[in-house]
Design an enzyme around this catalytic site. Structure first.
Site, PDB file in Angstrom:
ATOM      1  N   SER A 210       0.821  -1.200   0.000  1.00  0.00           N
ATOM      2  CA  SER A 210       0.000   0.000   0.000  1.00  0.00           C
ATOM      3  C   SER A 210       0.862   1.260   0.000  1.00  0.00           C
ATOM      4  O   SER A 210       0.434   2.310  -0.451  1.00  0.00           O
ATOM      5  CB  SER A 210      -0.932  -0.013   1.209  1.00  0.00           C
ATOM      6  OG  SER A 210      -0.188  -0.283   2.367  1.00  0.00           O
TER       7      SER A 210
ATOM      8  N   VAL B 123       8.347  -2.274  -4.240  1.00  0.00           N
ATOM      9  CA  VAL B 123       9.619  -2.807  -3.738  1.00  0.00           C
ATOM     10  C   VAL B 123      10.388  -3.375  -4.938  1.00  0.00           C
ATOM     11  O   VAL B 123       9.855  -4.180  -5.693  1.00  0.00           O
ATOM     12  CB  VAL B 123       9.387  -3.907  -2.678  1.00  0.00           C
ATOM     13  CG1 VAL B 123      10.723  -4.450  -2.170  1.00  0.00           C
ATOM     14  CG2 VAL B 123       8.544  -3.385  -1.524  1.00  0.00           C
TER      15      VAL B 123
ATOM     16  N   ASP C   1       1.748  -5.022  13.070  1.00  0.00           N
ATOM     17  CA  ASP C   1       1.280  -5.447  11.742  1.00  0.00           C
ATOM     18  C   ASP C   1       1.901  -6.806  11.373  1.00  0.00           C
ATOM     19  O   ASP C   1       2.390  -6.993  10.265  1.00  0.00           O
ATOM     20  CB  ASP C   1       1.621  -4.376  10.705  1.00  0.00           C
ATOM     21  CG  ASP C   1       0.751  -4.462   9.461  1.00  0.00           C
ATOM     22  OD1 ASP C   1      -0.281  -5.170   9.501  1.00  0.00           O
ATOM     23  OD2 ASP C   1       1.102  -3.823   8.452  1.00  0.00           O
TER      24      ASP C   1
END
Ligand code: ATP
Ligand code: MG
Length: 354
Positions: free
Chosen positions: A79, A83, A191
Protein backbone atom coordinates in the site's frame (compact mmCIF):
# COMPACT_ATOMS: atom_id res chain seq x y z
CA UNK A 1 -13.60 5.07 4.68
CA UNK A 2 -13.07 1.49 3.47
CA UNK A 3 -10.60 0.53 0.74
CA UNK A 4 -9.42 -2.78 -0.66
CA UNK A 5 -5.74 -3.60 -1.20
CA UNK A 6 -4.39 -5.84 -4.01
CA UNK A 7 -4.47 -8.89 -1.73
CA UNK A 8 -8.17 -8.35 -1.19
CA UNK A 9 -7.71 -7.38 2.45
CA UNK A 10 -9.90 -4.63 3.72
CA UNK A 11 -8.34 -1.56 5.19
CA UNK A 12 -9.61 1.54 6.89
CA UNK A 13 -8.11 4.78 5.72
CA UNK A 14 -7.41 6.90 8.78
CA UNK A 15 -8.49 10.50 8.28
CA UNK A 16 -5.87 12.97 9.42
CA UNK A 17 -4.68 16.50 9.05
CA UNK A 18 -2.61 17.00 5.90
CA UNK A 19 0.63 18.92 6.30
CA UNK A 20 2.59 20.14 3.24
CA UNK A 21 5.73 18.10 2.47
CA UNK A 22 7.66 21.37 2.28
CA UNK A 23 7.26 21.78 6.05
CA UNK A 24 9.72 18.92 6.43
CA UNK A 25 12.21 20.09 3.80
CA UNK A 26 15.24 22.24 4.48
CA UNK A 27 16.58 24.62 1.83
CA UNK A 28 19.18 22.06 0.69
CA UNK A 29 16.51 19.49 -0.23
CA UNK A 30 16.91 17.59 3.00
CA UNK A 31 13.90 15.90 4.57
CA UNK A 32 13.78 16.62 8.27
CA UNK A 33 11.41 15.28 10.89
CA UNK A 34 12.50 15.76 14.49
CA UNK A 35 15.96 14.33 14.91
CA UNK A 36 16.05 12.59 11.53
CA UNK A 37 17.70 14.11 8.45
CA UNK A 38 17.50 12.46 5.08
CA UNK A 39 18.54 13.49 1.58
CA UNK A 40 20.01 12.18 -1.68
CA UNK A 41 23.26 11.38 0.12
CA UNK A 42 21.76 9.39 2.96
CA UNK A 43 20.44 9.51 6.47
CA UNK A 44 21.59 10.73 9.84
CA UNK A 45 20.09 11.13 13.23
CA UNK A 46 20.86 14.36 15.04
CA UNK A 47 20.67 15.01 18.72
CA UNK A 48 17.89 17.23 20.12
CA UNK A 49 20.09 20.24 20.85
CA UNK A 50 21.74 20.35 17.42
CA UNK A 51 18.44 20.08 15.50
CA UNK A 52 17.98 23.85 15.20
CA UNK A 53 21.01 23.96 12.91
CA UNK A 54 20.65 21.06 10.46
CA UNK A 55 24.11 19.73 9.58
CA UNK A 56 24.99 18.91 5.98
CA UNK A 57 24.22 15.26 5.34
CA UNK A 58 26.73 15.08 2.50
CA UNK A 59 29.64 13.77 4.52
CA UNK A 60 27.53 11.15 6.28
CA UNK A 61 27.35 7.78 4.59
CA UNK A 62 29.01 9.46 1.58
CA UNK A 63 30.10 6.13 0.14
CA UNK A 64 26.52 5.41 -0.98
CA UNK A 65 24.14 7.35 -3.20
CA UNK A 66 21.05 6.33 -5.13
CA UNK A 67 23.09 6.33 -8.37
CA UNK A 68 25.18 3.46 -6.98
CA UNK A 69 22.20 1.09 -7.30
CA UNK A 70 20.70 -0.32 -10.51
CA UNK A 71 17.24 -1.87 -10.76
CA UNK A 72 17.05 -5.60 -11.50
CA UNK A 73 13.26 -6.00 -11.29
CA UNK A 74 10.17 -5.15 -9.27
CA UNK A 75 9.59 -7.74 -6.55
CA UNK A 76 6.58 -6.47 -4.68
CA UNK A 77 3.92 -3.86 -4.28
CA UNK A 78 2.33 -2.78 -1.03
CA UNK A 79 0.00 0.00 0.00
CA UNK A 80 2.97 2.33 0.59
CA UNK A 81 4.67 1.81 -2.78
CA UNK A 82 6.79 -0.51 -4.90
CA UNK A 83 9.62 -2.81 -3.74
CA UNK A 84 12.44 -3.37 -6.27
CA UNK A 85 15.37 -5.73 -6.36
CA UNK A 86 18.47 -3.55 -6.87
CA UNK A 87 22.15 -4.30 -7.35
CA UNK A 88 24.97 -2.22 -5.92
CA UNK A 89 26.96 -1.41 -9.08
CA UNK A 90 30.42 -1.76 -7.56
CA UNK A 91 30.06 -4.69 -5.19
CA UNK A 92 27.27 -6.58 -7.02
CA UNK A 93 25.43 -6.96 -3.70
CA UNK A 94 21.64 -7.29 -3.97
CA UNK A 95 19.16 -5.30 -1.88
CA UNK A 96 15.42 -4.70 -1.77
CA UNK A 97 14.65 -1.03 -2.38
CA UNK A 98 11.37 0.11 -0.91
CA UNK A 99 10.22 3.45 -2.27
CA UNK A 100 7.64 5.51 -0.45
CA UNK A 101 6.06 8.58 -2.04
CA UNK A 102 6.10 11.54 0.28
CA UNK A 103 2.96 13.32 -0.97
CA UNK A 104 1.06 11.34 1.63
CA UNK A 105 -0.66 11.96 4.92
CA UNK A 106 1.35 13.19 7.85
CA UNK A 107 0.54 10.08 9.92
CA UNK A 108 2.06 7.89 7.23
CA UNK A 109 5.17 10.08 7.02
CA UNK A 110 5.62 9.76 10.76
CA UNK A 111 5.25 6.00 10.51
CA UNK A 112 7.99 5.93 7.88
CA UNK A 113 10.34 7.93 10.05
CA UNK A 114 9.57 5.50 12.85
CA UNK A 115 10.38 2.60 10.55
CA UNK A 116 13.71 4.12 9.58
CA UNK A 117 14.73 4.80 13.17
CA UNK A 118 13.90 1.31 14.41
CA UNK A 119 15.38 -0.40 11.40
CA UNK A 120 18.58 1.58 11.43
CA UNK A 121 19.31 0.60 14.99
CA UNK A 122 18.26 -3.03 14.56
CA UNK A 123 20.75 -5.62 15.70
CA UNK A 124 18.79 -8.81 15.51
CA UNK A 125 19.26 -11.61 12.96
CA UNK A 126 15.47 -12.07 12.83
CA UNK A 127 14.61 -8.50 11.93
CA UNK A 128 15.11 -7.23 8.35
CA UNK A 129 17.85 -4.60 8.42
CA UNK A 130 17.62 -1.25 6.65
CA UNK A 131 21.16 -0.66 5.30
CA UNK A 132 20.70 2.85 3.89
CA UNK A 133 17.97 5.33 3.21
CA UNK A 134 17.63 8.27 0.84
CA UNK A 135 15.22 11.07 0.20
CA UNK A 136 15.06 12.30 -3.39
CA UNK A 137 12.36 13.86 -5.60
CA UNK A 138 9.58 13.31 -3.09
CA UNK A 139 10.39 9.64 -2.50
CA UNK A 140 11.94 8.08 0.59
CA UNK A 141 13.88 4.98 -0.41
CA UNK A 142 14.83 2.31 2.09
CA UNK A 143 17.67 -0.02 1.06
CA UNK A 144 16.71 -3.22 2.86
CA UNK A 145 18.39 -6.55 3.29
CA UNK A 146 17.12 -8.67 0.35
CA UNK A 147 15.13 -11.73 1.41
CA UNK A 148 15.38 -13.88 -1.71
CA UNK A 149 12.55 -16.35 -1.03
CA UNK A 150 9.90 -13.65 -0.56
CA UNK A 151 7.32 -13.60 2.18
CA UNK A 152 5.36 -16.23 4.09
CA UNK A 153 2.36 -15.10 2.01
CA UNK A 154 4.24 -16.23 -1.14
CA UNK A 155 5.05 -19.57 0.49
CA UNK A 156 1.55 -20.44 1.69
CA UNK A 157 0.14 -19.52 -1.71
CA UNK A 158 2.27 -22.39 -3.10
CA UNK A 159 2.25 -25.07 -0.42
CA UNK A 160 -1.18 -24.39 1.07
CA UNK A 161 -0.18 -25.94 4.42
CA UNK A 162 3.11 -26.15 6.35
CA UNK A 163 3.91 -29.17 8.52
CA UNK A 164 4.44 -28.84 12.26
CA UNK A 165 8.25 -29.38 12.29
CA UNK A 166 8.77 -26.52 9.81
CA UNK A 167 6.23 -24.36 11.65
CA UNK A 168 8.15 -24.87 14.89
CA UNK A 169 11.37 -23.57 13.27
CA UNK A 170 9.54 -20.69 11.59
CA UNK A 171 7.90 -19.76 14.90
CA UNK A 172 11.20 -19.87 16.70
CA UNK A 173 12.73 -17.35 14.28
CA UNK A 174 9.73 -15.01 14.47
CA UNK A 175 9.65 -15.30 18.28
CA UNK A 176 13.35 -14.39 18.49
CA UNK A 177 12.56 -11.29 16.40
CA UNK A 178 9.61 -10.48 18.66
CA UNK A 179 11.63 -11.00 21.85
CA UNK A 180 14.13 -8.47 20.46
CA UNK A 181 11.40 -5.97 19.55
CA UNK A 182 9.29 -6.43 22.69
CA UNK A 183 11.88 -6.91 25.40
CA UNK A 184 14.95 -5.07 24.10
CA UNK A 185 13.47 -2.28 21.98
CA UNK A 186 10.10 -1.95 23.75
CA UNK A 187 8.36 -1.91 20.38
CA UNK A 188 4.98 -3.36 19.44
CA UNK A 189 5.15 -4.31 15.76
CA UNK A 190 1.36 -3.96 15.25
CA UNK A 191 1.28 -5.45 11.74
CA UNK A 192 2.40 -9.08 12.07
CA UNK A 193 0.97 -10.84 9.00
CA UNK A 194 2.28 -13.28 6.35
CA UNK A 195 3.55 -10.57 3.96
CA UNK A 196 5.65 -9.03 6.75
CA UNK A 197 7.50 -12.26 7.56
CA UNK A 198 10.26 -12.66 4.97
CA UNK A 199 12.34 -15.73 4.17
CA UNK A 200 15.74 -16.30 2.53
CA UNK A 201 17.38 -19.33 0.88
CA UNK A 202 19.19 -20.15 4.15
CA UNK A 203 15.77 -20.77 5.68
CA UNK A 204 16.00 -17.70 7.92
CA UNK A 205 12.74 -15.94 8.74
CA UNK A 206 12.82 -12.23 9.57
CA UNK A 207 10.24 -9.66 10.60
CA UNK A 208 9.90 -6.56 8.46
CA UNK A 209 7.83 -3.37 8.23
CA UNK A 210 7.87 -1.26 11.33
CA UNK A 211 5.84 1.44 9.63
CA UNK A 212 3.04 1.21 12.15
CA UNK A 213 4.99 0.15 15.19
CA UNK A 214 5.17 2.34 18.23
CA UNK A 215 7.89 2.73 20.80
CA UNK A 216 6.14 2.37 24.11
CA UNK A 217 6.67 5.09 26.63
CA UNK A 218 6.99 4.27 30.27
CA UNK A 219 3.26 4.98 30.60
CA UNK A 220 2.43 2.06 28.29
CA UNK A 221 0.04 4.41 26.54
CA UNK A 222 -0.53 3.87 22.86
CA UNK A 223 -1.02 5.99 19.79
CA UNK A 224 -3.43 4.33 17.43
CA UNK A 225 -3.46 5.59 13.91
CA UNK A 226 -3.51 2.18 12.28
CA UNK A 227 -3.29 1.86 8.51
CA UNK A 228 -3.31 -1.79 7.53
CA UNK A 229 -5.25 -5.04 7.34
CA UNK A 230 -7.57 -5.88 10.23
CA UNK A 231 -7.45 -9.64 9.59
CA UNK A 232 -4.76 -10.35 12.16
CA UNK A 233 -5.70 -7.62 14.63
CA UNK A 234 -6.29 -8.60 18.26
CA UNK A 235 -9.82 -8.14 19.69
CA UNK A 236 -8.72 -5.53 22.25
CA UNK A 237 -7.41 -3.34 19.41
CA UNK A 238 -10.52 -3.76 17.27
CA UNK A 239 -12.74 -2.77 20.17
CA UNK A 240 -10.58 0.28 20.82
CA UNK A 241 -9.29 -0.83 24.22
CA UNK A 242 -5.75 -0.47 25.51
CA UNK A 243 -3.27 -2.99 24.17
CA UNK A 244 0.39 -3.93 24.45
CA UNK A 245 2.99 -6.40 23.13
CA UNK A 246 0.49 -9.24 23.53
CA UNK A 247 -1.45 -7.93 20.51
CA UNK A 248 1.48 -9.13 18.33
CA UNK A 249 1.17 -12.58 19.95
CA UNK A 250 -2.49 -12.85 18.87
CA UNK A 251 -1.45 -11.97 15.29
CA UNK A 252 1.37 -14.52 15.35
CA UNK A 253 -1.02 -17.25 16.56
CA UNK A 254 -3.47 -16.53 13.72
CA UNK A 255 -0.66 -16.53 11.11
CA UNK A 256 0.69 -19.88 12.35
CA UNK A 257 -2.78 -21.45 12.52
CA UNK A 258 -3.44 -20.25 8.96
CA UNK A 259 -0.18 -21.90 7.79
CA UNK A 260 -1.21 -25.16 9.49
CA UNK A 261 -4.83 -25.44 8.31
CA UNK A 262 -4.32 -23.86 4.87
CA UNK A 263 -6.85 -21.04 5.13
CA UNK A 264 -7.50 -17.91 7.16
CA UNK A 265 -9.02 -19.20 10.45
CA UNK A 266 -12.07 -16.88 10.49
CA UNK A 267 -14.46 -18.18 7.80
CA UNK A 268 -18.13 -18.79 7.19
CA UNK A 269 -19.34 -21.91 8.98
CA UNK A 270 -21.59 -24.47 7.29
CA UNK A 271 -22.17 -24.97 3.57
CA UNK A 272 -20.82 -21.62 2.48
CA UNK A 273 -17.23 -21.72 3.80
CA UNK A 274 -16.08 -18.53 2.08
CA UNK A 275 -14.42 -15.49 3.63
CA UNK A 276 -16.38 -13.28 6.03
CA UNK A 277 -17.36 -9.77 5.11
CA UNK A 278 -15.37 -7.00 6.76
CA UNK A 279 -17.95 -6.36 9.48
CA UNK A 280 -18.62 -10.07 10.06
CA UNK A 281 -14.88 -10.54 10.54
CA UNK A 282 -14.56 -7.75 13.10
CA UNK A 283 -17.65 -8.98 14.92
CA UNK A 284 -16.38 -12.57 15.01
CA UNK A 285 -12.98 -11.54 16.36
CA UNK A 286 -14.54 -9.48 19.14
CA UNK A 287 -17.66 -11.54 19.95
CA UNK A 288 -16.96 -15.19 19.09
CA UNK A 289 -14.75 -17.69 20.93
CA UNK A 290 -11.23 -17.63 19.42
CA UNK A 291 -10.24 -20.13 16.72
CA UNK A 292 -8.17 -23.16 17.75
CA UNK A 293 -6.19 -25.97 16.11
CA UNK A 294 -8.31 -29.14 15.63
CA UNK A 295 -6.98 -31.69 18.15
CA UNK A 296 -7.69 -34.64 15.82
CA UNK A 297 -5.32 -33.20 13.17
CA UNK A 298 -2.52 -31.63 15.20
CA UNK A 299 -0.25 -32.59 18.08
CA UNK A 300 -1.18 -31.59 21.65
CA UNK A 301 1.92 -29.37 21.74
CA UNK A 302 0.84 -27.48 18.61
CA UNK A 303 -2.75 -27.08 19.85
CA UNK A 304 -1.43 -25.78 23.17
CA UNK A 305 0.93 -23.34 21.41
CA UNK A 306 -1.93 -21.90 19.32
CA UNK A 307 -4.17 -21.56 22.33
CA UNK A 308 -1.33 -19.87 24.26
CA UNK A 309 -1.32 -17.19 21.52
CA UNK A 310 -4.97 -16.87 20.49
CA UNK A 311 -6.63 -15.95 23.80
CA UNK A 312 -9.14 -13.14 23.74
CA UNK A 313 -7.94 -11.82 27.08
CA UNK A 314 -4.38 -10.57 26.43
CA UNK A 315 -3.41 -11.43 30.03
CA UNK A 316 -4.01 -15.09 29.22
CA UNK A 317 -1.62 -15.00 26.23
CA UNK A 318 1.99 -15.99 26.75
CA UNK A 319 4.76 -13.47 26.09
CA UNK A 320 7.23 -13.90 23.21
CA UNK A 321 9.89 -14.93 25.74
CA UNK A 322 7.65 -17.54 27.36
CA UNK A 323 6.62 -18.94 23.98
CA UNK A 324 10.28 -19.46 23.01
CA UNK A 325 10.42 -22.23 25.61
CA UNK A 326 6.97 -23.66 24.83
CA UNK A 327 6.97 -27.50 24.40
CA UNK A 328 5.99 -27.09 20.71
CA UNK A 329 9.18 -25.09 20.01
CA UNK A 330 11.33 -27.38 22.18
CA UNK A 331 9.91 -30.55 20.56
CA UNK A 332 11.83 -30.08 17.29
CA UNK A 333 14.92 -28.29 18.60
CA UNK A 334 17.27 -31.29 18.40
CA UNK A 335 15.77 -32.62 15.15
CA UNK A 336 17.90 -30.46 12.86
CA UNK A 337 14.94 -29.24 10.76
CA UNK A 338 16.13 -27.10 7.83
CA UNK A 339 13.53 -24.59 6.64
CA UNK A 340 15.88 -23.87 3.70
CA UNK A 341 15.01 -27.31 2.25
CA UNK A 342 11.31 -26.38 2.21
CA UNK A 343 11.69 -22.89 0.74
CA UNK A 344 14.30 -23.89 -1.85
CA UNK A 345 12.04 -26.69 -3.12
CA UNK A 346 9.43 -24.09 -4.13
CA UNK A 347 9.24 -21.87 -7.21
CA UNK A 348 10.89 -18.50 -6.60
CA UNK A 349 8.42 -15.77 -5.60
CA UNK A 350 6.35 -14.44 -8.49
CA UNK A 351 7.85 -11.16 -9.62
CA UNK A 352 5.90 -8.37 -11.19
CA UNK A 353 7.96 -8.08 -14.39
CA UNK A 354 8.71 -11.78 -14.93
P1 ATP B 1 0.94 -3.75 2.85
O1 ATP B 1 1.61 -2.57 2.25
O2 ATP B 1 -0.50 -3.78 2.57
O3 ATP B 1 1.26 -3.92 4.29
P2 ATP B 1 2.89 -5.66 1.97
O4 ATP B 1 3.47 -5.97 3.30
O5 ATP B 1 2.78 -6.81 1.01
O6 ATP B 1 1.45 -5.07 2.11
P3 ATP B 1 5.24 -4.12 1.28
O7 ATP B 1 5.77 -4.14 2.67
O8 ATP B 1 5.42 -2.86 0.50
O9 ATP B 1 3.69 -4.47 1.27
O10 ATP B 1 5.95 -5.30 0.51
C1 ATP B 1 5.49 -5.74 -0.74
C2 ATP B 1 6.11 -7.08 -1.04
O11 ATP B 1 7.50 -6.88 -1.38
C3 ATP B 1 6.14 -8.04 0.14
O12 ATP B 1 4.95 -8.79 0.21
C4 ATP B 1 7.33 -8.92 -0.19
O13 ATP B 1 6.93 -9.97 -1.03
C5 ATP B 1 8.26 -7.96 -0.96
N1 ATP B 1 9.35 -7.47 -0.08
C6 ATP B 1 9.28 -6.46 0.81
N2 ATP B 1 10.46 -6.26 1.42
C7 ATP B 1 11.29 -7.20 0.92
C8 ATP B 1 12.67 -7.56 1.17
N3 ATP B 1 13.42 -6.90 2.07
N4 ATP B 1 13.19 -8.60 0.47
C9 ATP B 1 12.45 -9.28 -0.44
N5 ATP B 1 11.16 -8.99 -0.72
C10 ATP B 1 10.59 -7.97 -0.05
MG1 MG C 1 5.08 -5.35 4.21
Amino acid sequence: MKTKNPLGQLKLAVPCQEKPVTDFLTASGTFQDGDLLLNKQGLRLISEDSSSQPPDVKDVDAQFTMEDFETVKIIGKGSGGVVQLVRHKFTGALFALKGIQMNIQETVRKQIVQEIKINQASQCPHVVVCRHSFYHNGIISLVLEYMDRGSLADIIRQVNTILEPYLAVLCKHVLKGLVYLHHERRVIHRDIKPSNLLVNHKGEVKITDFGVSAVLGSSMGQRDTFVGTYNYMAPERISGGSYDFKSDIWSLGLVILECAIGCFPYRQIGNDEGPLSFYELLESIVEEPPPSAPSDQFSPEFCSFISSCIQKDPHHRMSSLELLSHPFIKKFEDKDIDLGILVNSLDPPVNFLD
